[in-house]
Motif scaffolding. Structure first.
Motif, mmCIF file in Angstrom:
data_model
loop_
_atom_site.group_PDB
_atom_site.id
_atom_site.type_symbol
_atom_site.label_atom_id
_atom_site.label_comp_id
_atom_site.label_asym_id
_atom_site.label_seq_id
_atom_site.Cartn_x
_atom_site.Cartn_y
_atom_site.Cartn_z
ATOM 1 N N GLU A 1 0.943 -1.341 0.069
ATOM 2 C CA GLU A 1 0.101 -0.151 0.141
ATOM 3 C C GLU A 1 0.528 1.764 -0.184
ATOM 4 N N SER A 2 2.202 0.811 0.386
ATOM 5 C CA SER A 2 3.113 2.479 -0.034
ATOM 6 C C SER A 2 3.742 2.653 -0.672
ATOM 7 N N ILE A 3 4.740 3.920 -1.368
ATOM 8 C CA ILE A 3 5.564 3.702 -1.962
ATOM 9 C C ILE A 3 6.940 4.651 -1.596
ATOM 10 N N PHE A 4 8.031 4.307 -1.902
ATOM 11 C CA PHE A 4 8.675 5.142 -1.270
ATOM 12 C C PHE A 4 9.888 5.949 -2.530
ATOM 13 N N ILE A 5 10.319 7.367 -2.307
ATOM 14 C CA ILE A 5 10.659 8.305 -2.967
ATOM 15 C C ILE A 5 11.668 9.008 -3.124
ATOM 16 N N GLY A 6 13.337 8.511 -4.063
ATOM 17 C CA GLY A 6 13.948 8.550 -3.416
ATOM 18 C C GLY A 6 15.291 9.178 -4.562
ATOM 19 N N ASP A 7 16.563 9.430 -4.294
ATOM 20 C CA ASP A 7 16.870 9.366 -5.411
ATOM 21 C C ASP A 7 18.526 8.141 -5.603
ATOM 22 N N HIS A 8 18.905 7.554 -3.797
ATOM 23 C CA HIS A 8 19.838 6.511 -4.313
ATOM 24 C C HIS A 8 19.160 5.557 -4.596
ATOM 25 N N PRO A 9 20.146 4.557 -5.642
ATOM 26 C CA PRO A 9 19.185 3.260 -5.961
ATOM 27 C C PRO A 9 19.626 2.716 -5.455
ATOM 28 N N VAL A 10 20.818 2.289 -4.395
ATOM 29 C CA VAL A 10 20.478 1.237 -3.457
ATOM 30 C C VAL A 10 19.982 1.790 -2.185
ATOM 31 N N ASN A 11 20.309 2.860 -1.579
ATOM 32 C CA ASN A 11 19.808 3.237 -0.332
ATOM 33 C C ASN A 11 17.855 3.176 -0.353
ATOM 34 N N ASP A 12 17.507 4.099 -1.208
ATOM 35 C CA ASP A 12 15.942 4.214 -1.674
ATOM 36 C C ASP A 12 15.502 3.593 -1.988
ATOM 37 N N VAL A 13 15.531 3.117 -3.812
ATOM 38 C CA VAL A 13 14.424 2.607 -4.407
ATOM 39 C C VAL A 13 14.639 1.068 -4.011
ATOM 40 N N LEU A 14 16.469 0.409 -4.004
ATOM 41 C CA LEU A 14 16.534 -1.298 -3.943
ATOM 42 C C LEU A 14 16.246 -1.628 -2.399
ATOM 43 N N GLY A 15 16.284 -0.743 -1.054
ATOM 44 C CA GLY A 15 15.487 -0.540 -0.019
ATOM 45 C C GLY A 15 14.358 -0.594 0.330
ATOM 46 N N ALA A 16 14.097 -0.263 -1.026
ATOM 47 C CA ALA A 16 12.812 0.010 -0.413
ATOM 48 C C ALA A 16 11.870 -1.174 -0.574
ATOM 49 N N GLN A 17 12.126 -1.326 -2.211
ATOM 50 C CA GLN A 17 12.355 -2.614 -2.873
ATOM 51 C C GLN A 17 11.459 -3.785 -2.048
ATOM 52 N N LYS A 18 13.283 -3.707 -1.979
ATOM 53 C CA LYS A 18 13.415 -5.124 -0.683
ATOM 54 C C LYS A 18 12.318 -5.632 0.147
ATOM 55 N N VAL A 19 11.468 -5.159 1.003
ATOM 56 C CA VAL A 19 10.450 -5.268 1.589
ATOM 57 C C VAL A 19 9.297 -5.276 1.423
ATOM 58 N N GLY A 20 9.326 -4.854 -0.508
ATOM 59 C CA GLY A 20 7.661 -4.715 -0.707
ATOM 60 C C GLY A 20 6.928 -3.689 -1.557
ATOM 61 N N MET A 21 8.095 -3.001 -1.459
ATOM 62 C CA MET A 21 7.283 -1.374 -1.303
ATOM 63 C C MET A 21 7.545 -1.398 -2.705
ATOM 64 N N LYS A 22 6.558 -0.164 -3.761
ATOM 65 C CA LYS A 22 7.165 0.583 -4.721
ATOM 66 C C LYS A 22 8.550 1.383 -4.827
ATOM 67 N N GLY A 23 9.696 1.273 -5.606
ATOM 68 C CA GLY A 23 10.525 2.091 -5.463
ATOM 69 C C GLY A 23 10.333 3.389 -6.482
ATOM 70 N N VAL A 24 10.532 4.113 -6.276
ATOM 71 C CA VAL A 24 10.324 5.689 -7.535
ATOM 72 C C VAL A 24 11.765 6.446 -7.114
ATOM 73 N N TRP A 25 11.989 6.414 -8.024
ATOM 74 C CA TRP A 25 13.751 6.662 -8.638
ATOM 75 C C TRP A 25 13.344 8.878 -8.574
ATOM 76 N N LYS A 26 13.644 9.547 -8.468
ATOM 77 C CA LYS A 26 14.008 10.747 -8.384
ATOM 78 C C LYS A 26 15.620 10.667 -9.343
ATOM 79 N N LYS A 27 15.014 11.114 -10.219
ATOM 80 C CA LYS A 27 15.573 11.031 -11.157
ATOM 81 C C LYS A 27 17.741 11.907 -10.331
ATOM 82 N N ASP A 28 18.510 11.561 -10.652
ATOM 83 C CA ASP A 28 19.808 11.963 -10.747
ATOM 84 C C ASP A 28 21.191 12.052 -11.535
ATOM 85 N N PHE A 29 21.264 13.290 -11.394
ATOM 86 C CA PHE A 29 22.710 13.226 -12.744
ATOM 87 C C PHE A 29 24.067 12.119 -12.404
ATOM 88 N N GLN A 30 24.092 11.954 -11.423
ATOM 89 C CA GLN A 30 24.982 10.918 -10.807
ATOM 90 C C GLN A 30 25.045 9.806 -11.320
#
Length: 227
Positions: A167-196
């Motif tokens: 029932e939750s989404i997570f929004i962050g700029d870091h591919p591992v700390n934010d997106v993958l971390g959230a996906q691993k617990v079953g959340m949708k991971g939204v990436w705030k695009k970052d040039f890095q």
């Protein structure tokens, strides 16, 4: 059905790159009597390099600066204290931050924030952005004793908001700390695009925070059509 949106802070809500540039420019001006033997350009460039986009705490950064530039009129501790007390006065939000949060609240979403970093320092920055009133939950890693991408901190947020991962989404700029971390617990991971970063395996990618309510609307439409 998406009931909660949980956000990262630095690089997601707070434009940290621009905030750091403004802070270090003004720190140089404030302390020019002590550090004026260094050119402003050199001081700013070296700070930004050593800071490594916030992943190196400033005690190490200022120790290195004082040593490299042979500062004798000021200590690294004094520079660090200036950073701690003054950075909050230079917080620059990403465009459409408040509009986006207000729209999500109008749509009855629960809002949370999980940020790695030092407790009071991060809270000062959140207060400076003027966004604390929108959030039902704020977790700062120092105060929680755990940090992203540890699943425990994501699960703690879900538990406190009384929502499931699906029932939750997570929004962050870091591919591992934010997106993958959230996906691993079953959340949708939204990436705030970052040039890095290059290609990031996220469920959704946004350039601008204004896109987020549309993504949630789309997810909820898909959910209602499947039932």
């Amino acid at each position: 059905m998406i009931r909660a949106a949980i956000f990262d802070l630095d690089g997601t809500l707070l434009n940290r790159d621009e905030s750091v540039k403004m802070f270090i420019d003004r720190q140089y001006d404030r302390l020019i009597a002590q550090i004026g033997h260094i050119s402003k350009e050199k001081y700013m460039t070296r700070f930004i390099e050593l800071d490594s986009r916030g992943y190196v705490w400033k005690d190490k950064v200022y120790q290195q600066l004082v040593e490299e530039f042979e500062c004798t009129a000021i200590t690294w501790e004094e520079l660090l204290q200036d950073y701690i007390s003054e950075f909050k006065n230079h917080c620059i939000p990403f465009p459409h931050l408040i509009d986006m949060l207000e729209e999500l609240k109008r749509n009855d979403l629960l809002l949370g924030m999980i940020t790695n970093g030092y407790g009071q320092f991060q809270m000062d920055n959140i207060l400076a952005l003027g966004v604390e009133k929108y959030f039902d939950l704020i977790l700062v890693s120092e105060w929680e004793g755990i940090k992203k991408p540890d699943p425990q901190i994501f699960n703690k947020a879900l538990e406190k908001l009384n929502v499931t991962a699906s029932e939750s989404i997570f929004i962050g700029d870091h591919p591992v700390n934010d997106v993958l971390g959230a996906q691993k617990v079953g959340m949708k991971g939204v990436w705030k695009k970052d040039f890095q970063w290059g290609n990031v395996d996220a469920d959704y990618i946004v350039d601008d925070l204004v896109e987020l309510p549309l993504i949630i609307e789309k997810l909820n439409k898909q959910y209602s059509e499947s039932y």
